[in-house]
Design an enzyme around this catalytic site. Structure first.
Site, PDB file in Angstrom:
ATOM      1  N   SER A   1       0.711  -1.526   0.015  1.00 52.46           N
ATOM      2  CA  SER A   1      -0.109  -0.255  -0.164  1.00 52.46           C
ATOM      3  C   SER A   1       0.778   1.662   0.430  1.00 52.46           C
ATOM      4  O   SER A   1       1.875   0.810   0.094  1.00 52.46           O
ATOM      5  CB  SER A   1      -1.367  -0.241   1.357  1.00 52.46           C
ATOM      6  OG  SER A   1      -0.152  -0.097   2.726  1.00 52.46           O
ATOM      7  N   LYS A   2       0.308   2.132   0.296  1.00 52.32           N
ATOM      8  CA  LYS A   2       0.973   3.680  -0.035  1.00 52.32           C
ATOM      9  C   LYS A   2       1.425   3.559   0.831  1.00 52.32           C
ATOM     10  O   LYS A   2       2.204   4.515   1.301  1.00 52.32           O
ATOM     11  CB  LYS A   2      -0.481   5.101  -0.493  1.00 52.32           C
ATOM     12  CG  LYS A   2       0.794   6.249  -0.438  1.00 52.32           C
ATOM     13  CD  LYS A   2      -0.473   6.999  -0.928  1.00 52.32           C
ATOM     14  CE  LYS A   2       0.025   8.775  -0.441  1.00 52.32           C
ATOM     15  NZ  LYS A   2       1.658   8.441   0.080  1.00 52.32           N
TER      16      LYS A   2
END
Ligand code: GLU
Length: 513
Positions: free
Chosen positions: A261-262
């Site tokens: 994920s970011k």
């Protein structure tokens, strides 16, 4: 006859392209090139709620930067356009009508409140064969009433009528044959009158068919949609030309479990987007590989190996070599850990292959950012400076730390190096060194070096102290490349002026006085 391989990258413009999406695009590209086929770019923008301005431009720019060439589609054109789904309404309307006419789909008028009530009425409510006859749709409402409602503009959706109890077979080139029973599927919404647009599923199937796509290569998250897609191909009578599926494994967190994920990028300090992204709503800026100093070739090579290998342990491969070797036979079915340190290693390796001239061009914006006007130096000077230091960097921006002394004379001198190397007699020796340097017949590294070393030996000076004091004057600390390479590039005048400045500025630390 074998059909020409045609693949498509079909992103939804809901924000910046995630690095996982880039890998999907890359595998599509490699597969198409390997098989002499074509790659399309289609923008799936039927969900106006999630549309983000600038996202499409970002996707096109990112693919261009990475060298993933699009043969047909948005930004390129072609015979199967338009390639933006929001511009294909008329096409979809016709296919929705076909399913309605053939009784393979039906109108549904249930309001959000009614659907909510139905969901609350029983656990695991699903709009399907077991419930559809209790709902407000064209299967339960008389035809003339349905017609009147539509004419009056009552909002409706069109749902796909799924026959229960059938085994649906999904063939995936990577995962093999998967059979699921149609009873677990719901009557998916294919079209919404409110936006006069189809949903993802219908638009995707119709377009893949009309655009003559032969292989659908996409992320694992779309695997659950595949049985529905198989049924849609069948409903349209397109089974024979239906594309083959390849659902690529997920990219996983570098550490621990779960999807990349970011936040992992923010936490561990690596970008998850190809280019920097400026969120148009919040103004927030997310890091990009390009702006972080990665070379596109390095990003490509790194991503190619996240889920695929060439069958041996070759690591460094150009795009052409990747094309040459790519096949799904060596693709992994399980998720690939996003080993971002390896990405840095690739970048280091690729920087070593870059010509000094190109590296100099890449370094110029870094100079400017640090207050140095690159035009004050010749291109050749900058190229030689970066050439001396590239073996020490992972990123172009690292060059600033390594090479700044070639552009700015030191203003301060490292305390610990002074303490170690700057002795009482150093100023006098440095004065003498100026004389030796000035008398050199050539300032070329290889010619200057033996003469200076001979002088040190003749005088019986401490070689380490003399050379490090010299270095301290030039660099400001005891680091950097070979000293005579430094002086050759700085030239006699600058070298002498830095030694003079050192003599004047470097005072003996109190402990040594
Ligand atoms: N529009 C979908 C996405 O954004 C495409 C999925 C597919 O390739 O079918 O990922």
């Amino acid at each position: 006859m074998e059909r020409k391989v045609r693949v498509r990258f079909a992103p939804s413009p809901t924000g910046p392209l995630h690095i996982g999406g880039v890998r999907t695009a890359l595998y599509n590209y490699l597969f198409a090139r390997r098989n002499g086929g074509e790659m399309l770019l289609r923008i799936e923008d039927t969900d106006s709620q999630r549309f983000v301005p600038g996202a499409e431009e970002y996707i096109v720019e990112a693919l261009g930067w990475l060298g993933i060439k699009i043969d047909e589609g948005v930004g390129v054109g072609g015979d199967h356009g338009p390639y933006r789904q929001s511009e294909r309404r008329d096409i979809y309307r016709k296919y929705v009508q076909q399913l309605l006419d053939e009784g393979k789909a039906y109108y549904a008028f249930d309001t959000p409140a009614e659907l909510e009530a139905a969901r609350n009425s029983r656990p695991n409510f699903q709009y399907d064969a077991s419930t559809r006859m209790e709902m407000r749709n064209s299967l339960t409402i008389p035809a003339d009433e349905v017609k009147a409602m539509i004419e009056a503009g009552t909002p409706y959706v069109v749902r796909f009528l799924i026959e229960p109890g059938r085994d649906v077979e999904v063939n995936d080139l990577l995962r093999g044959r998967v059979v699921i029973n149609s009873s677990i599927l719901d009557d998916k919404v294919l079209y919404k009158s409110a936006d006069d647009l189809p949903t993802y599923h219908l638009a995707n199937i119709v377009d893949d068919h009309l655009m003559e796509v032969t292989h659908v290569i996409r992320g694992e998250e779309w695997l659950p949609s595949a049985p529905l897609h198989v049924l849609l191909y069948e409903a349209f009578g397109w089974t024979d030309t239906a594309p083959r599926f390849v659902h690529l494994p997920l990219l996983l967190k570098p550490d621990g479990k779960g999807k990349l994920s970011k936040r992992d990028g923010d936490r561990l300090g690596f970008p998850v987007f190809p280019l920097e992204w400026h969120d148009p709503k919040t103004g927030a800026v997310s890091a990009g590989y390009r702006e972080s100093g990665y070379l596109p070739e390095a990003v490509i090579n790194f991503l190619a190996l996240l889920g695929w290998n060439p069958g041996d342990d070759t690591e460094i491969m150009s795009m052409d070599e990747l094309v040459e070797k790519f096949s799904f036979d060596h693709c992994s079915r399980s998720g690939a850990k996003f080993a971002y340190e390896k990405g840095r290693w690739f970048n280091h390796e690729y920087l070593q292959k870059v010509s000094d001239e190109r590296l100099a061009e890449l370094f110029k914006p870094v100079l400017t950012k640090n207050g140095v006007d690159p035009s004050a130096f010749t291109d050749e000077y900058i190229a030689r400076a970066v050439g001396l230091l590239k073996s020490r960097i992972n990123f172009v921006a690292d060059l600033w730390d390594q090479a700044r002394f070639f552009f700015v004379a030191p203003e301060t001198y490292a305390e610990k190096d002074i303490r170690k190397r700057w002795k009482e007699d150093t100023p006098a020796i440095m004065e003498e060194l100026i004389g030796v340097l000035t008398a050199l017949p050539s300032f070329k590294s290889a010619e200057a070096e033996p003469i200076v070393l001979q002088w040190v030996a003749d005088k019986g000076y401490h070689l380490g102290n003399v050379m490090n004091a010299f270095r301290l004057c030039l660099v400001g600390e005891c680091k950097g490349p070979h000293i005579f390479d430094i002086t050759e590039l700085l030239g006699l005048d600058e070298t002498v002026s830095r030694i003079r400045r050192g003599i004047q500025t470097i005072s003996l630390p109190p402990a040594q006085q």
